[in-house]
Motif scaffolding. Sequence first.
Motif, short mmCIF file in Angstrom:
data_model
loop_
_atom_site.label_atom_id
_atom_site.label_comp_id
_atom_site.label_asym_id
_atom_site.label_seq_id
_atom_site.Cartn_x
_atom_site.Cartn_y
_atom_site.Cartn_z
N ARG A 10 -64.65 -33.95 44.70
CA ARG A 10 -65.57 -34.13 45.83
C ARG A 10 -65.11 -33.27 47.00
NH1 ARG A 10 -69.10 -38.89 45.60
NH2 ARG A 10 -69.54 -38.51 47.81
N ARG A 11 -66.10 -32.79 47.78
CA ARG A 11 -65.82 -32.00 48.96
C ARG A 11 -66.21 -32.70 50.25
NH1 ARG A 11 -67.88 -25.90 47.46
NH2 ARG A 11 -65.85 -25.10 46.77
N ASP A 12 -67.09 -33.69 50.15
CA ASP A 12 -67.55 -34.36 51.37
C ASP A 12 -66.59 -35.46 51.81
OD1 ASP A 12 -68.19 -35.78 49.07
OD2 ASP A 12 -70.03 -36.63 49.90
N VAL A 13 -66.04 -36.19 50.84
CA VAL A 13 -65.05 -37.23 51.11
C VAL A 13 -63.99 -37.12 50.02
CG1 VAL A 13 -66.72 -38.79 52.19
CG2 VAL A 13 -66.28 -38.95 49.72
N PRO A 14 -62.79 -37.68 50.24
CA PRO A 14 -61.81 -37.70 49.15
C PRO A 14 -62.40 -38.43 47.94
CG PRO A 14 -60.76 -38.28 51.23
CD PRO A 14 -62.24 -38.26 51.49
N GLY A 15 -62.36 -37.79 46.79
CA GLY A 15 -62.91 -38.42 45.60
C GLY A 15 -63.07 -37.45 44.46
N SER A 16 -63.56 -37.96 43.34
CA SER A 16 -63.73 -37.15 42.13
C SER A 16 -64.74 -37.83 41.21
CB SER A 16 -62.38 -37.00 41.40
OG SER A 16 -61.88 -38.26 41.01
N GLU A 17 -65.13 -37.10 40.18
CA GLU A 17 -66.03 -37.66 39.17
C GLU A 17 -65.66 -37.09 37.81
OE1 GLU A 17 -70.83 -37.87 38.14
OE2 GLU A 17 -70.13 -37.46 40.18
N HIS A 18 -65.58 -37.97 36.83
CA HIS A 18 -65.30 -37.57 35.45
C HIS A 18 -66.38 -38.13 34.55
CE1 HIS A 18 -63.34 -38.27 31.41
NE2 HIS A 18 -63.27 -36.96 31.55
N VAL A 19 -66.91 -37.30 33.65
CA VAL A 19 -67.95 -37.75 32.74
C VAL A 19 -67.66 -37.26 31.34
CG1 VAL A 19 -69.43 -35.77 33.27
CG2 VAL A 19 -70.45 -37.83 32.32
N ARG A 20 -67.90 -38.12 30.38
CA ARG A 20 -67.88 -37.74 28.96
C ARG A 20 -69.32 -37.73 28.49
NH1 ARG A 20 -65.19 -41.49 25.44
NH2 ARG A 20 -66.14 -43.09 26.74
N LEU A 21 -69.66 -36.77 27.61
CA LEU A 21 -71.07 -36.65 27.25
C LEU A 21 -71.25 -36.04 25.87
CD1 LEU A 21 -72.08 -33.38 27.63
CD2 LEU A 21 -71.50 -33.97 29.98
N ASN A 22 -72.46 -36.23 25.36
CA ASN A 22 -72.94 -35.54 24.17
C ASN A 22 -74.34 -35.04 24.48
OD1 ASN A 22 -74.54 -35.40 21.53
ND2 ASN A 22 -72.45 -35.55 20.78
N ALA A 23 -74.59 -33.75 24.28
CA ALA A 23 -75.88 -33.14 24.62
C ALA A 23 -76.52 -32.46 23.42
CB ALA A 23 -75.69 -32.14 25.76
N GLU A 24 -76.26 -32.99 22.22
CA GLU A 24 -76.79 -32.37 21.01
C GLU A 24 -78.25 -32.70 20.77
OE1 GLU A 24 -74.25 -33.55 17.84
OE2 GLU A 24 -72.55 -32.33 18.51
N ASN A 25 -78.69 -33.88 21.20
CA ASN A 25 -80.08 -34.30 20.97
C ASN A 25 -80.55 -35.10 22.18
OD1 ASN A 25 -82.52 -34.65 19.54
ND2 ASN A 25 -81.83 -36.61 18.72
N GLY A 26 -80.77 -34.39 23.28
CA GLY A 26 -80.91 -35.07 24.56
C GLY A 26 -79.52 -35.28 25.13
N LEU A 27 -79.40 -36.16 26.09
CA LEU A 27 -78.10 -36.38 26.75
C LEU A 27 -77.74 -37.86 26.69
CD1 LEU A 27 -75.79 -35.25 28.63
CD2 LEU A 27 -77.19 -36.05 30.54
N TYR A 28 -76.50 -38.11 26.33
CA TYR A 28 -75.89 -39.42 26.54
C TYR A 28 -74.59 -39.17 27.29
CZ TYR A 28 -73.63 -43.88 26.08
OH TYR A 28 -72.99 -45.06 26.37
N ALA A 29 -74.40 -39.84 28.42
CA ALA A 29 -73.22 -39.59 29.24
C ALA A 29 -72.67 -40.89 29.79
CB ALA A 29 -73.56 -38.65 30.40
N GLN A 30 -71.36 -40.95 29.90
CA GLN A 30 -70.65 -42.04 30.57
C GLN A 30 -69.77 -41.44 31.64
OE1 GLN A 30 -68.37 -44.07 27.56
NE2 GLN A 30 -70.13 -45.20 26.76
#
Length: 213
Positions: A12-32
């Motif tokens: 993140r650049r606006d506030v201290p922070g971050s984001e992590h995502v796991r995903l599969n995009a083979e047939n549409g998207l599923y992400a956590q």
Amino acid sequence: MAVLSAGLFWERRDVPGSEHVRLNAENGLYAQGTALAAGPVAFACHYEVQTDPGWVTVEVDVRTEGAGWARGVRLELAAGRWRVTTSEQGDLDAALVAAGHARAGLPGIEDPDLLYGAFDVDVSGSPLTNTLPIHRLRLLDSEVGVSHRLSVAWVLVPSLEVVQADQIYTPLGDNRVRFASETFAADLTVDDDGFVIDYPGLARRITPGPGSS
């Protein structure tokens, strides 16, 4: 459930922070994904996003939590209409007021029919969800300079209030897309799959994309 074979990480650049995502995009998207941010109050946000093969969002589950409170919202699209369910524990308002901020709206939306015609969900502060319309509309292959106006279900974080929002996406060429609302605009840099690399003022990715070797 598809194997989550790819991972992305943003700082993140606006506030201290971050984001992590796991995903599969083979047939549409599923992400956590999990996002951490220090403002407006310190919180963690956990989300799941599911699209159909055409990248129309069909299900989103978002949970936020901080000291003394937790909230949840679930959006499910069926037959063109959204169903919204919520949960709430503790007192987010007390944490916001103590930090000098205004009280939050309630999680969810009073009238889900206001979201009719929305095919994308935008989780505020998450660069992942900008990929949903970019990929669904094939903006990297679209005519440069031609704007696409769309209605989205905007999930405000950390309150999880859901509002209908009008947004505009305009391909600029060279893997850049302008994202705009009535009061805001940013030129996003994305990879060849439409995942955000740089969102000026919000976040910058520090990992390769799903298609990288």
